[in-house]
Design a protein around this motif. Structure first.
Motif, mmCIF file in Angstrom:
data_model
loop_
_atom_site.group_PDB
_atom_site.id
_atom_site.type_symbol
_atom_site.label_atom_id
_atom_site.label_comp_id
_atom_site.label_asym_id
_atom_site.label_seq_id
_atom_site.Cartn_x
_atom_site.Cartn_y
_atom_site.Cartn_z
ATOM 1 N N ARG A 1 0.840 -1.198 0.000
ATOM 2 C CA ARG A 1 0.000 0.000 0.000
ATOM 3 C C ARG A 1 0.877 1.250 0.000
ATOM 4 N N GLN A 2 1.998 1.182 0.718
ATOM 5 C CA GLN A 2 2.912 2.327 0.764
ATOM 6 C C GLN A 2 3.457 2.630 -0.631
ATOM 7 N N GLU A 3 3.766 1.596 -1.379
ATOM 8 C CA GLU A 3 4.280 1.769 -2.744
ATOM 9 C C GLU A 3 3.262 2.517 -3.608
ATOM 10 N N ILE A 4 2.008 2.119 -3.513
ATOM 11 C CA ILE A 4 0.952 2.783 -4.288
ATOM 12 C C ILE A 4 0.720 4.191 -3.751
ATOM 13 N N ALA A 5 0.728 4.354 -2.430
ATOM 14 C CA ALA A 5 0.512 5.668 -1.823
ATOM 15 C C ALA A 5 1.573 6.666 -2.283
ATOM 16 N N GLU A 6 2.824 6.246 -2.298
ATOM 17 C CA GLU A 6 3.899 7.147 -2.745
ATOM 18 C C GLU A 6 3.705 7.545 -4.201
ATOM 19 N N ARG A 7 3.278 6.600 -4.995
ATOM 20 C CA ARG A 7 3.045 6.890 -6.416
ATOM 21 C C ARG A 7 1.880 7.857 -6.588
ATOM 22 N N VAL A 8 0.802 7.658 -5.835
ATOM 23 C CA VAL A 8 -0.352 8.554 -5.902
ATOM 24 C C VAL A 8 0.061 9.967 -5.499
ATOM 25 N N VAL A 9 0.809 10.095 -4.415
ATOM 26 C CA VAL A 9 1.256 11.412 -3.966
ATOM 27 C C VAL A 9 2.069 12.087 -5.062
ATOM 28 N N ALA A 10 2.946 11.346 -5.718
ATOM 29 C CA ALA A 10 3.759 11.919 -6.805
ATOM 30 C C ALA A 10 2.882 12.373 -7.967
ATOM 31 N N ILE A 11 1.895 11.570 -8.336
ATOM 32 C CA ILE A 11 0.994 11.937 -9.442
ATOM 33 C C ILE A 11 0.224 13.208 -9.090
ATOM 34 N N LEU A 12 -0.308 13.271 -7.880
ATOM 35 C CA LEU A 12 -1.076 14.449 -7.470
ATOM 36 C C LEU A 12 -0.179 15.680 -7.353
ATOM 37 N N ASP A 13 1.047 15.500 -6.882
ATOM 38 C CA ASP A 13 1.996 16.621 -6.825
ATOM 39 C C ASP A 13 2.314 17.132 -8.229
ATOM 40 N N ASN A 14 2.507 16.226 -9.177
ATOM 41 C CA ASN A 14 2.780 16.637 -10.557
ATOM 42 C C ASN A 14 1.592 17.376 -11.159
ATOM 43 N N LYS A 15 0.381 16.929 -10.857
ATOM 44 C CA LYS A 15 -0.819 17.635 -11.334
ATOM 45 C C LYS A 15 -0.871 19.045 -10.758
ATOM 46 N N LYS A 16 -0.549 19.171 -9.470
ATOM 47 C CA LYS A 16 -0.580 20.473 -8.818
ATOM 48 C C LYS A 16 0.453 21.411 -9.445
ATOM 49 N N ARG A 17 1.661 20.895 -9.683
ATOM 50 C CA ARG A 17 2.717 21.699 -10.308
ATOM 51 C C ARG A 17 2.317 22.105 -11.719
ATOM 52 N N ALA A 18 1.738 21.192 -12.465
ATOM 53 C CA ALA A 18 1.318 21.494 -13.833
ATOM 54 C C ALA A 18 0.249 22.567 -13.860
ATOM 55 N N ALA A 19 -0.639 22.573 -12.869
ATOM 56 C CA ALA A 19 -1.690 23.588 -12.801
ATOM 57 C C ALA A 19 -1.121 24.958 -12.479
ATOM 58 N N MET A 20 -0.027 25.000 -11.699
ATOM 59 C CA MET A 20 0.563 26.277 -11.300
ATOM 60 C C MET A 20 1.556 26.786 -12.347
ATOM 61 N N ASP A 21 2.189 25.886 -13.093
ATOM 62 C CA ASP A 21 3.216 26.248 -14.045
ATOM 63 C C ASP A 21 2.774 25.856 -15.459
ATOM 64 N N PRO A 22 2.339 26.814 -16.263
ATOM 65 C CA PRO A 22 1.824 26.456 -17.591
ATOM 66 C C PRO A 22 2.862 25.821 -18.512
#
Length: 168
Positions: A145-166
């Motif tokens: 579960r930790q492996e998937i959780a870390e991956r989810v956090v990375a995906i959501l962080d990348n989405k957040k960065r993409a939204a802030m940085d065009p």
């Protein structure tokens, strides 16, 4: 693509379609590759979905009231118009308002459908995302579960960065 992963998991894990669902709490060593495949798809199409969440501390209210309040909180003041797929939870007969009432009271909700998780891969994906964030918040120890959780956090962080940085 999501359906292909779903069918592949049913076959590979020797399950039956009517009862099988992906849930964060169901992650095992055998199911782990299928969860990665789902996350691969989410990552590939990250510009085509939105994920918002809230954690509400346990209190004296019934589960239904917390569920209703969380849904309301997520969409109050939200910009845009959303179709909401909510995991089915029966409204107590005594309560006056169901989730459908939010369509008429919150302009950001264009449409709201409550569906059983087994019937919607999208609700199952939401379970995986929120389960992963809860796992991190509670400092869960299961390594799969930790492996998937870390991956989810990375995906959501990348989405957040993409939204802030065009340019991202």
């Amino acid at each position: 693509e999501l359906r292909e992963v779903f069918l592949s998991a049913i076959h590979g894990l020797k399950q039956t379609e009517p009862t099988f669902e992906f849930k964060f709490s169901y992650i095992t060593p055998n199911s782990l590759p299928y969860y990665h495949q789902l996350l691969d798809i989410l990552e590939r199409y990250s510009d085509q979905w939105v994920f918002a969440h809230t954690f509400i501390a346990p209190d004296n209210r019934r589960h239904w009231n917390r569920y209703y309040a969380a849904t309301r909180q997520l969409f109050t003041g939200a910009k845009g118009h959303y179709t909401v797929l909510a995991d089915f939870l029966a409204k107590p007969k005594k309560d006056a308002h169901g989730l459908a009432s939010l369509v008429s009271t919150l302009p950001s909700i264009a449409n709201l459908n409550q569906v059983e998780a087994q019937g919607s891969i999208f609700v199952q994906l939401a379970d995986i995302l929120i389960g992963a964030l809860a796992h991190v918040k509670k400092q869960g120890r299961d390594p799969y579960r930790q492996e998937i959780a870390e991956r989810v956090v990375a995906i959501l962080d990348n989405k957040k960065r993409a939204a802030m940085d065009p340019i991202h």
